[in-house]
Design an enzyme around this catalytic site. Structure first.
Site, PDB file in Angstrom:
ATOM      1  N   HIS A 185      -1.236  -1.236  16.888  1.00 50.21           N
ATOM      2  CA  HIS A 185      -0.596  -1.297  15.580  1.00 50.21           C
ATOM      3  C   HIS A 185       0.594  -0.351  15.547  1.00 50.21           C
ATOM      4  CE1 HIS A 185      -0.686  -2.343  11.307  1.00 50.21           C
ATOM      5  NE2 HIS A 185      -0.146  -1.144  11.137  1.00 50.21           N
TER       6      HIS A 185
ATOM      7  N   ASP B 131      -6.293  -2.417  -0.169  1.00 54.79           N
ATOM      8  CA  ASP B 131      -4.990  -2.044   0.376  1.00 54.79           C
ATOM      9  C   ASP B 131      -3.883  -2.944  -0.167  1.00 54.79           C
ATOM     10  OD1 ASP B 131      -3.119  -0.632   2.150  1.00 54.79           O
ATOM     11  OD2 ASP B 131      -2.986  -2.593   3.112  1.00 54.79           O
TER      12      ASP B 131
ATOM     13  N   ARG C  80       2.165   0.980  -4.723  1.00 57.14           N
ATOM     14  CA  ARG C  80       2.957   2.051  -4.087  1.00 57.14           C
ATOM     15  C   ARG C  80       4.399   1.630  -3.911  1.00 57.14           C
ATOM     16  NH1 ARG C  80       0.172   2.438   1.280  1.00 57.14           N
ATOM     17  NH2 ARG C  80       1.745   3.989   1.758  1.00 57.14           N
TER      18      ARG C  80
ATOM     19  N   SER D 156      -4.097   3.226   4.454  1.00 55.50           N
ATOM     20  CA  SER D 156      -3.666   1.829   4.381  1.00 55.50           C
ATOM     21  C   SER D 156      -3.827   1.162   5.749  1.00 55.50           C
ATOM     22  CB  SER D 156      -2.204   1.792   3.920  1.00 55.50           C
ATOM     23  OG  SER D 156      -1.628   0.534   4.140  1.00 55.50           O
TER      24      SER D 156
ATOM     25  N   LYS E 256      -7.421  -1.323   7.349  1.00 53.70           N
ATOM     26  CA  LYS E 256      -7.291  -2.671   7.903  1.00 53.70           C
ATOM     27  C   LYS E 256      -7.781  -2.718   9.346  1.00 53.70           C
ATOM     28  CE  LYS E 256      -3.055  -2.517   6.358  1.00 53.70           C
ATOM     29  NZ  LYS E 256      -1.689  -2.654   5.852  1.00 53.70           N
TER      30      LYS E 256
HETATM   31  N1  URA Z   1       2.027  -0.083   7.162  1.00 51.33           N
HETATM   32  C1  URA Z   1       0.925  -0.258   6.377  1.00 51.33           C
HETATM   33  O1  URA Z   1       0.126  -1.152   6.609  1.00 51.33           O
HETATM   34  N2  URA Z   1       0.728   0.567   5.356  1.00 51.33           N
HETATM   35  C2  URA Z   1       1.562   1.580   5.059  1.00 51.33           C
HETATM   36  O2  URA Z   1       1.309   2.296   4.134  1.00 51.33           O
HETATM   37  C3  URA Z   1       2.716   1.748   5.872  1.00 51.33           C
HETATM   38  C4  URA Z   1       2.914   0.909   6.919  1.00 51.33           C
END
Ligand code: URA
Ligand code: CA
Length: 443
Positions: free
Chosen positions: A82, A161, A168, A183, A187
């Site tokens: 990621h 999220d 946000r 966040s 995931k």
């Molecule tokens: N990517 C995400 O999934 N969340 C964030 O807060 C920033 C980048």
């Protein structure tokens, strides 16, 4: 405890209990706590931060807000990667097939564009026929069959999220380390991989621009994942300029095909090899970093990484012939060169501005519902440290939109580049490696 009291305690710098965080996340997802109270809470977190315990619990509560994907039906160690988000960051398109072609199982759920950054789903769906909206069974079956499955993250993956991110995004609370860490990791934990290799960006195109804050984010995420029983390593890497030369969906697919054939831009290839080594060693598919590196380099040279990409594209509904004939990818009607009146050396590139310029050309969605133009984007001819002659093109714009939009983007791109008389040495790409054991500065 009332939501009011919970906000006040966070505002005053007190530490919240796990049960209070559960109540907040649960109440928000159920629609019982309104946006304005959660917005106030997020702003309090922005200013006060979170203790490690609070952040870990917030992540767990967000991960538990939706489905948890069970990958146990796929034999072996499942590895995910990621990136915290960058501009022209074509990495996943190359890394997935490459690592899978070397014997590790890559299972990744991925997103669409976010802010100024692009999304892997949008990039892969630029290939005609490819559709990454897949059932969980399909996700698992593809990983079993090919050792590679990258699909769009399901609607029910960490729904907390989705809600928090949207809030946000409109309350200036995106760039807070505990909020970014929870966040991303919520995931990743819900998506079920055994190991996760993180690419935490630093530089002017990153959510965490400064190196210390990027390292802090990397440590936070490594700790959260390790405490949850996963193997996690993070590389902190430079986003002081877009990665490679292509910014835009089909353009990045073309760049990925070149990289998978061993003809990729140097920085993209360097990053892919570094991330790939971590993934192969973590998955037990290579005994050492050196062995992993040799294996990955061989797979780029002998066609096996590209062959894996062909199989994957076919499994996702695309025409594998596109891989051998990239000219079949969508292209735009108009191409505009971006020139500069000044000769000299490129000393800085504002990646965020280039990301926004690319979106304005059609590569991004102006509204949530809008479609993107897969063909639109920017091809960079000059990168940090390059010499440039007066009137030489810095970049080429690809767009189906009109002249006014193109002229606007030309200006944005010109302003994104600084050209000075003296050369500079471009900053190193790999900055730090972060594990549970600590931080190793790489440059
Ligand atoms: N990517 C995400 O999934 N969340 C964030 O807060 C920033 C980048
Ligand atoms: Ca790129």
């Amino acid at each position: 405890m009332s939501t009011y009291e919970l906000i006040r305690r966070k505002r005053d710098g007190e530490e919240l209990q796990p049960s209070e965080i559960d109540a907040l996340i649960g109440g928000y997802v159920d629609g019982e706590i309104p946006d304005y109270q959660v917005a106030a809470f997020l702003m309090a977190v922005y200013f006060r931060g979170m203790t490690a315990g609070e952040c870990h619990h917030l992540t767990r509560a967000m991960a538990a807000s939706g489905e948890r994907v069970d990958l146990s039906a796929i034999p072996g160690f499942k590895v995910d990667k990621h990136s915290t988000g960058g501009v022209g960051d074509t990495t996943s398109l190359v890394l997935g097939p490459l690592v899978a072609s070397c014997g590790a199982v890559v299972a990744k759920m991925t997103g669409r564009e976010l802010g100024h950054t692009g999304g892997t789903v949008d990039k892969l769906e630029a290939i005609p026929g490819v559709n990454l909206t897949r059932s969980k069974d399909d996700f698992i079956a593809t990983a079993k069959k090919l050792g590679l499955s990258i699909v769009a993250q399901s609607q029910d993956l960490a729904p907390a999220d989705k809600l928090l991110y949207a809030l946000r995004n409109v309350t200036a609370t995106v760039d807070a380390i505990p909020l970014i860490a929870s966040s991303i990791m919520s995931k990743k934990l819900a998506a079920g991989a055994d190991g996760i290799v993180l690419d935490v960006k630093t530089g002017n195109g990153a959510f965490t621009a400064g190196l210390p804050s990027a390292i802090d984010l990397a440590r936070t995420m490594v700790d959260i994942g390790t405490d949850a029983g996963r193997r996690v390593v993070a590389l902190v890497t430079s986003m002081d300029q877009p990665l490679g030369r292509a910014v835009g969906n089909a353009l990045e697919v073309q760049e990925a095909i070149a990289a998978l054939s061993g003809r990729g831009p140097r920085d993209l290839t360097e990053l892919v090899l570094a991330m790939g080594c971590e993934m192969l060693v973590m998955a037990g598919a290579a005994a050492s970093g050196k062995a992993a590196h040799d294996r990955l380099a061989a797979a780029l040279g002998d066609g096996s990484a590209l062959a894996k990409f062909r199989q994957y594209v076919s499994a996702m509904g695309g025409d594998p012939g596109t891989i051998d004939h990239p000219e079949r990818l969508p292209t735009t009607k108009h191409h505009w060169p971006v020139c500069t009146p000044t000769a000299g050396y490129v000393t800085s590139i504002d990646s965020l501005r280039l990301g926004m310029a690319s979106k304005s050309l059609g590569a991004g969605r102006p509204t949530k519902e809008a479609a993107i133009d897969p063909a639109a984007g920017i091809l960079l001819h000059k990168k940090l440290g390059d010499a440039i002659l007066a009137s030489e093109p810095l970049a080429t714009i690809h767009t189906n939109l009109g002249e006014r939009v193109a002229q606007d983007a030309v200006l944005q791109i010109q302003q994104a580049y600084s050209i000075r008389p003296d050369p500079i040495t471009p900053p190193p790409l790999l900055r730090a490696r972060v594990t549970r054991q600590g931080v190793e500065e790489l440059a």
